[in-house]
Motif scaffolding. Structure first.
Motif: not given
Length: 200
Positions: A129-155
């Motif tokens: 429950e604590a894990y899920e709460s963390f991801f729900r509360a920070n979902r937008r920031d986490i997705v933004t970071t991981l999307t940028r990491m995906k864009a940076g693959l191979g660079s």
């Protein structure tokens, strides 16, 4: 008349010269992002002409693994459940991005979160429950970071660093840190595959 011809000839000769052209391959992620500076053809200060060529986007999915089977990061089992697979840390990042974006927190927990991370959540109180709460509360920031990491693959914008035995960190370069709340993802090897250790 002769003076006019001479000036015309000098102008033509001045216009003649050696032109250098450099062909550069544009990283595939540039094609998916709007307004990237330097993605257009241009000329450098020394006169060198830059021409961009479209790069091919490499896939981290669908290749044949060491057993001869086709490797899939996300695979549907015969019983209808989903398995998440990660042979390299980048697989962890891509699977995590998809799960968090689609709010598949239980799937991520069951399939990809490292046992040590699960124990930490249990010991700190709250467990899943604590894990899920963390991801729900920070979902937008986490997705933004991981999307940028995906864009940076191979660079050069995404670093891959071994930080401990069996632990590898994917990290955005320092120049990008100020734009993101989270900048690192740690993945650990458990003998069968990589697992999500932490995002920070």
């Amino acid at each position: 008349m002769n003076r006019t011809l001479f000036l015309l000839l000098m102008a033509v000769l001045a216009g003649c010269g050696e032109t250098r052209t450099q062909y550069r391959t544009m990283p595939a992620f540039y094609q998916r992002m709007a307004g990237i500076e330097g993605a257009n053809n241009g000329r450098m200060r020394d006169g060198t002409e830059i021409r961009w060529q479209q790069g091919k986007e490499a896939s981290l999915d669908g290749f044949t693994d060491h057993t001869g089977d086709v490797f899939l990061m996300r695979d549907e089992r015969e019983d209808g459940t989903t398995s998440l697979n990660a042979l390299i840390p980048e697989h962890v990042m891509l699977n995590t991005l998809e799960c968090v974006r689609d709010q598949e927190y239980r799937l991520l927990w069951d399939e990809l979160v490292a046992d040590g991370t699960k124990r930490w959540y249990e010991e700190e109180g709250g467990g899943y429950e604590a894990y899920e709460s963390f991801f729900r509360a920070n979902r937008r920031d986490i997705v933004t970071t991981l999307t940028r990491m995906k864009a940076g693959l191979g660079s050069q914008e995404l670093r891959r660093v071994r930080v401990a035995d069996g632990v590898t960190r994917l990290e955005l370069i320092e120049q990008l840190h100020s734009r993101f709340r989270y900048t690192q993802l740690d993945a650990s090897w458990d003998g069968e595959g990589y697992r999500l250790l932490t995002i920070r």
